[in-house]
Design a protein around this motif. Sequence first.
Motif, mmCIF file in Angstrom:
data_model
loop_
_atom_site.group_PDB
_atom_site.id
_atom_site.type_symbol
_atom_site.label_atom_id
_atom_site.label_comp_id
_atom_site.label_asym_id
_atom_site.label_seq_id
_atom_site.Cartn_x
_atom_site.Cartn_y
_atom_site.Cartn_z
ATOM 1 N N LEU A 192 17.250 -47.359 8.490
ATOM 2 C CA LEU A 192 17.291 -46.235 9.378
ATOM 3 C C LEU A 192 18.178 -45.172 8.640
ATOM 4 O O LEU A 192 19.137 -45.441 8.154
ATOM 5 C CB LEU A 192 17.716 -46.425 10.734
ATOM 6 N N LYS A 193 17.630 -43.943 8.752
ATOM 7 C CA LYS A 193 18.524 -42.657 8.385
ATOM 8 C C LYS A 193 19.402 -42.169 9.665
ATOM 9 O O LYS A 193 18.820 -42.114 10.650
ATOM 10 C CB LYS A 193 17.469 -41.658 7.811
ATOM 11 N N HIS B 2 22.310 -39.672 15.438
ATOM 12 C CA HIS B 2 21.057 -39.427 15.594
ATOM 13 C C HIS B 2 20.126 -40.311 14.514
ATOM 14 O O HIS B 2 20.480 -40.395 13.494
ATOM 15 C CB HIS B 2 20.540 -37.871 15.204
ATOM 16 N N CYS B 3 19.451 -40.938 14.833
ATOM 17 C CA CYS B 3 18.597 -42.053 13.993
ATOM 18 C C CYS B 3 17.238 -41.609 13.674
ATOM 19 O O CYS B 3 16.549 -41.134 14.638
ATOM 20 C CB CYS B 3 18.526 -43.499 14.643
ATOM 21 N N VAL B 4 16.595 -41.849 12.673
ATOM 22 C CA VAL B 4 15.504 -41.363 11.978
ATOM 23 C C VAL B 4 14.855 -42.216 11.478
ATOM 24 O O VAL B 4 15.406 -43.156 10.518
ATOM 25 C CB VAL B 4 15.259 -40.203 11.127
ATOM 26 N N LYS B 5 13.485 -42.796 11.793
ATOM 27 C CA LYS B 5 12.587 -43.721 11.193
ATOM 28 C C LYS B 5 12.201 -43.355 9.874
ATOM 29 O O LYS B 5 11.831 -42.167 9.607
ATOM 30 C CB LYS B 5 11.278 -44.022 12.190
ATOM 31 N N MET B 6 12.210 -44.096 8.918
ATOM 32 C CA MET B 6 11.721 -43.778 7.402
ATOM 33 C C MET B 6 10.393 -44.812 7.292
ATOM 34 O O MET B 6 10.084 -45.370 8.037
ATOM 35 C CB MET B 6 12.728 -44.143 6.515
ATOM 36 N N MET B 7 9.564 -44.546 6.244
ATOM 37 C CA MET B 7 8.597 -45.395 5.916
ATOM 38 C C MET B 7 8.938 -46.766 6.032
ATOM 39 O O MET B 7 8.073 -47.732 6.411
ATOM 40 C CB MET B 7 8.009 -44.920 4.688
ATOM 41 N N ASP B 8 9.956 -47.142 5.234
ATOM 42 C CA ASP B 8 10.393 -48.584 5.065
ATOM 43 C C ASP B 8 11.242 -49.063 6.173
ATOM 44 O O ASP B 8 11.827 -50.209 5.950
ATOM 45 C CB ASP B 8 10.862 -48.762 3.722
ATOM 46 N N THR B 9 11.305 -48.374 7.508
ATOM 47 C CA THR B 9 12.185 -48.928 8.408
ATOM 48 C C THR B 9 11.601 -50.353 9.121
ATOM 49 O O THR B 9 10.539 -50.243 9.034
ATOM 50 C CB THR B 9 12.475 -47.881 9.591
ATOM 51 N N TYR B 10 12.282 -51.459 9.321
ATOM 52 C CA TYR B 10 12.202 -52.528 9.815
ATOM 53 C C TYR B 10 13.239 -53.008 10.231
ATOM 54 O O TYR B 10 14.434 -52.918 10.170
ATOM 55 C CB TYR B 10 11.347 -53.387 8.902
#
Length: 134
Positions: free
Chosen positions: A106-107, A120-128
């Motif tokens: 997570l970013k 503040h958390c942001v999802k990335m393509m490879d978030t899991y």
Amino acid sequence: EKLQRNKAFADALGVQPATVRHSINSGWARPTDATISLDEFGNELNAAIYPDSLLSQARDRMGLLLKLEKKWKAFLKDDKAASLPLNPMDKPSRAFVHHYSDFWNLKTESFDPEPRRYIHCVKMMDTYMPYPLL
């Protein structure tokens, strides 16, 4: 101009328009199941390895950890949410959240001055979701 900006943003985050998606859950949702097949090492090669410093911080913040994992799991399952603001917290707790977020891919970024500073958390393509959880 706005359409081009949105397209560039979607491309950068790997999000497709709803009209192009193959399934209803192919937007912002990310994996939360720990379906790792057993290998001859019994998954030990697939498991997240947490540093001792993070494990120690987790023991000291068990309440925060449990709430955070629950919140992040729901966030990853949410197909419409791209980002998630967390409640304001003290500096050591924020440092812990930033460190742990690396294992979720997570970013995270902190905003606002003390004492209202929050992450503040942001999802990335490879978030899991990592396996096992802390």
